[in-house]
Write a protein that holds these residues in place. Structure first.
Motif, PDB file in Angstrom:
ATOM      1  N   LEU A 123       3.356   6.309  -5.861  1.00 31.91           N
ATOM      2  CA  LEU A 123       2.915   5.989  -4.508  1.00 31.91           C
ATOM      3  C   LEU A 123       4.145   5.500  -3.763  1.00 31.91           C
ATOM      4  N   ARG A 124       4.377   6.060  -2.596  1.00 33.35           N
ATOM      5  CA  ARG A 124       5.531   5.657  -1.794  1.00 33.35           C
ATOM      6  C   ARG A 124       5.049   5.065  -0.476  1.00 33.35           C
ATOM      7  N   LEU A 125       5.541   3.872  -0.163  1.00 32.18           N
ATOM      8  CA  LEU A 125       5.274   3.222   1.115  1.00 32.18           C
ATOM      9  C   LEU A 125       6.525   3.336   1.966  1.00 32.18           C
ATOM     10  N   GLU A 126       6.374   3.857   3.174  1.00 28.25           N
ATOM     11  CA  GLU A 126       7.528   4.073   4.042  1.00 28.25           C
ATOM     12  C   GLU A 126       7.346   3.341   5.367  1.00 28.25           C
ATOM     13  N   ASP A 127       8.450   2.773   5.847  1.00 17.89           N
ATOM     14  CA  ASP A 127       8.447   2.013   7.107  1.00 17.89           C
ATOM     15  C   ASP A 127       7.357   0.937   7.096  1.00 17.89           C
ATOM     16  N   LEU A 128       7.153   0.346   5.933  1.00 15.95           N
ATOM     17  CA  LEU A 128       6.111  -0.678   5.802  1.00 15.95           C
ATOM     18  C   LEU A 128       6.486  -1.924   6.587  1.00 15.95           C
ATOM     19  N   LYS A 129       5.494  -2.471   7.256  1.00 17.63           N
ATOM     20  CA  LYS A 129       5.669  -3.742   7.950  1.00 17.63           C
ATOM     21  C   LYS A 129       4.355  -4.511   7.851  1.00 17.63           C
ATOM     22  N   THR A 130       4.376  -5.600   7.097  1.00 21.29           N
ATOM     23  CA  THR A 130       3.200  -6.447   6.958  1.00 21.29           C
ATOM     24  C   THR A 130       3.675  -7.883   6.790  1.00 21.29           C
TER      25      THR A 130
END
Length: 206
Positions: A123-130
């Motif tokens: 699973l790849r998370l890209e440009d994540l912002k949390t």
């Protein structure tokens, strides 16, 4: 109420000492209780994380798939015999993807599942912002993103702790996981059982 005969009578020194000791013990006990409560609150809420960020930027893993050549056993110019496995570079294949929506904390970015050349899945998370938080983890859920806000399903698969609240990150999907049955990715706070955000996974065609 003191009578007329008691008015102006000096207080017994022993009584003053006892009152002083009781007051001191009460003060110390209250102070200890406050320290314990404050410590528990700091452990549970970790309020400093509201003012910190952790950025993680990882490249998509690459792998080479073995390719077996048929034919007689003879060496080519590179010294590799026909019939022996040779490593051939193959591009990763996107399986599904979707964009994050906000639940309890502002969350944005893209989630996508990828099959690597060696058959592994990530699973790849890209440009994540949390947001950062205590004990935040990444899950695959069989529920849609909106439904995941109410809680994780029994069939949810944990992929590990969130590496950072910002950036591009990879999470290994356990071998044997049937990815098509999972409908969303959820960023979940274990400590308070809330979803920070989730992304619906739609199959990638072509």
């Amino acid at each position: 109420m003191l009578g007329l005969a008691d008015r102006g009578r000096p207080v017994c020194p022993l009584q003053e000492v006892l009152v002083s000791r009781v007051s001191r013990r009460t003060y110390v006990a209250l102070l200890l209780v406050l320290v314990v409560v404050a410590g528990i609150g700091l452990y549970l809420f970790q309020p400093w994380k509201a003012f910190t960020d952790t950025t993680v930027n990882e490249s998509l893993p690459t792998a080479s798939a073995p390719e077996v050549k048929d034919g007689p056993q003879k060496k080519d110019n590179a010294g590799v015999k026909d019939g022996e496995p040779s490593m051939t570079s193959t591009k990763p294949k996107d399986l599904a993807e979707g964009r994050f929506v906000t639940h309890e904390h502002d969350t944005s970015g893209t989630a996508r599942t990828v099959r690597l050349a060696d058959g592994g899945q990530v699973l790849r998370l890209e440009d994540l912002k949390t947001s950062e938080g205590p004990d935040v983890r990444v899950y695959l859920s069989t529920r849609a993103a909106d439904a995941a806000k109410a809680g994780l399903d029994d069939g949810a698969v944990a992929l590990g702790k969130l590496k950072g609240n910002l950036g591009n990150q990879n999470y290994t999907v356990p071998a044997g996981t049937d990815l098509p049955k999972f409908r969303s990715v959820v960023i979940w706070c274990e400590r308070f059982s809330v979803s920070f955000g989730a992304a619906d996974l739609a199959p990638v065609t072509g």
